[in-house]
Design an enzyme around this catalytic site. Structure first.
Site, PDB file in Angstrom:
ATOM      1  N   HIS A  76       0.382 -11.187  15.906  1.00 32.49           N
ATOM      2  CA  HIS A  76       0.655 -10.264  17.044  1.00 32.49           C
ATOM      3  C   HIS A  76       0.793 -10.816  18.459  1.00 32.49           C
ATOM      4  O   HIS A  76      -0.045 -10.801  19.024  1.00 32.49           O
ATOM      5  CB  HIS A  76      -0.717  -9.401  16.918  1.00 32.49           C
ATOM      6  CG  HIS A  76      -0.815  -8.430  15.946  1.00 32.49           C
ATOM      7  ND1 HIS A  76      -0.434  -7.012  15.925  1.00 32.49           N
ATOM      8  CD2 HIS A  76      -1.133  -8.572  14.557  1.00 32.49           C
ATOM      9  CE1 HIS A  76      -0.584  -6.529  15.001  1.00 32.49           C
ATOM     10  NE2 HIS A  76      -1.104  -7.254  14.085  1.00 32.49           N
ATOM     11  N   GLU A  93       1.956  -9.738  21.075  1.00 28.04           N
ATOM     12  CA  GLU A  93       1.744  -8.607  22.152  1.00 28.04           C
ATOM     13  C   GLU A  93       0.022  -8.552  22.499  1.00 28.04           C
ATOM     14  O   GLU A  93      -0.274  -7.947  23.527  1.00 28.04           O
ATOM     15  CB  GLU A  93       1.968  -7.400  21.705  1.00 28.04           C
ATOM     16  CG  GLU A  93       1.144  -6.616  20.605  1.00 28.04           C
ATOM     17  CD  GLU A  93       1.426  -7.251  19.284  1.00 28.04           C
ATOM     18  OE1 GLU A  93       2.148  -8.107  18.952  1.00 28.04           O
ATOM     19  OE2 GLU A  93       1.024  -6.455  18.322  1.00 28.04           O
ATOM     20  N   CYS A 131       4.010  -7.948  12.410  1.00 29.04           N
ATOM     21  CA  CYS A 131       3.108  -7.426  11.462  1.00 29.04           C
ATOM     22  C   CYS A 131       3.663  -6.434  10.595  1.00 29.04           C
ATOM     23  O   CYS A 131       4.590  -6.527   9.693  1.00 29.04           O
ATOM     24  CB  CYS A 131       1.871  -7.432  12.171  1.00 29.04           C
ATOM     25  SG  CYS A 131       0.387  -7.242  10.942  1.00 29.04           S
TER      26      CYS A 131
HETATM   27  N1  GLN Z   1      -1.695  -4.400   6.694  1.00 26.49           N
HETATM   28  C1  GLN Z   1      -0.809  -3.673   7.612  1.00 26.49           C
HETATM   29  C2  GLN Z   1       0.225  -2.961   6.996  1.00 26.49           C
HETATM   30  O1  GLN Z   1       0.593  -2.997   5.813  1.00 26.49           O
HETATM   31  C3  GLN Z   1      -0.209  -4.364   8.724  1.00 26.49           C
HETATM   32  C4  GLN Z   1      -1.417  -4.761   9.643  1.00 26.49           C
HETATM   33  C5  GLN Z   1      -1.048  -4.690  11.170  1.00 26.49           C
HETATM   34  O2  GLN Z   1      -0.083  -4.466  11.480  1.00 26.49           O
HETATM   35  N2  GLN Z   1      -1.887  -5.396  12.109  1.00 26.49           N
HETATM   36  O3  GLN Z   1       1.115  -2.224   7.690  1.00 26.49           O
END
Ligand code: GLN
Length: 216
Positions: free
Chosen positions: A185, A187, A87
């Site tokens: 994610h 995790e 992410c």
């Molecule tokens: N939108 C977030 C960012 O730009 C990422 C979201 C997340 O890691 N759950 O860092």
């Protein structure tokens, strides 16, 4: 250093979840090793692989810059250290970052993966959702894809990048040699297959031998 040490960048975000699933995966694989918290740059010398968690990529990037970790992580990656970004971690690893609303971002990043990433690619209505993903490289059974304000990979900038998974028309997981970046994610699930895949990369990487020799 004879046992495997897998670092989790611990500047902000879901660090403890990655520590827990990494330790669980090591146990499942019957390996001696541990997940370790990486809060300062010297810690990077003591690990065989690095996980960059989800959270807020602008915050993690700024803190990594302030603690002089950016160039050190980049050098480790160039030397072959496996790095796994989830992410925000994917955003931080990308060469180019754009926000779905704001446009071109000029936030501090590592610029390691030859991809362009769009932040918040799934829009407001779909801030968080879970779907079954096909990731053939880790097995036949679908993977539970947990997406939270997730980014997506809009374009691939070199032929070294392999697509590991897509959802609808969006690329959500890639590998480029020793680097993996995914938009979701793992995790936050009980499915350890992606962590197992990453640990498998560490076991095969020349980086592991180099560290073991230097420290044995
Ligand atoms: N939108 C977030 C960012 O730009 C990422 C979201 C997340 O890691 N759950 O860092």
């Amino acid at each position: 250093m004879r046992t495997l040490r897998i670092g989790v960048l611990a500047l902000q975000g879901d660090v403890s979840e990655h520590i827990d699933i990494t330790n669980a995966t090591l146990r499942e694989m019957g390996l001696e090793g541990e997940a370790v918290i990486v809060k300062e740059k010297d810690r990077l010398d003591e690990i065989h692989g690095l996980i960059i968690p989800g959270g807020e990529s602008t915050t993690i990037g700024r803190m990594a810059e302030r603690y002089e970790m950016i160039s050190k992580i980049k050098n480790a990656a160039f030397a072959g250290m496996p790095i796994f970004g989830t992410c925000s971690g994917l955003i931080l690893m990308a060469k180019k970052v754009r926000d779905a609303k704001i446009g071109e971002m000029n936030q501090p990043t590592l610029g390691l993966l030859d991809v362009e990433v769009i932040r918040n690619a799934f829009g407001r209505q779909r801030e968080s959702f879970e779907i079954s993903l096909k990731i053939p490289k880790i097995g036949k059974n679908p993977f539970p894809g947990v997406f939270i304000r997730a980014p997506a990979i809009a374009s691939i900038l070199s032929k070294d990048v392999e697509v590991l998974a897509s959802y609808e028309d969006k690329i959500v997981a890639v590998q480029q040699n020793n680097l993996i970046g995914i938009a979701f994610h793992p995790e936050l699930t009980d499915d350890t297959r992606l962590h197992e895949f990453f640990i498998g990369m560490i076991l095969k990487s020349p980086f592991k031998d180099r560290i073991s020799k230097a420290n044995s």
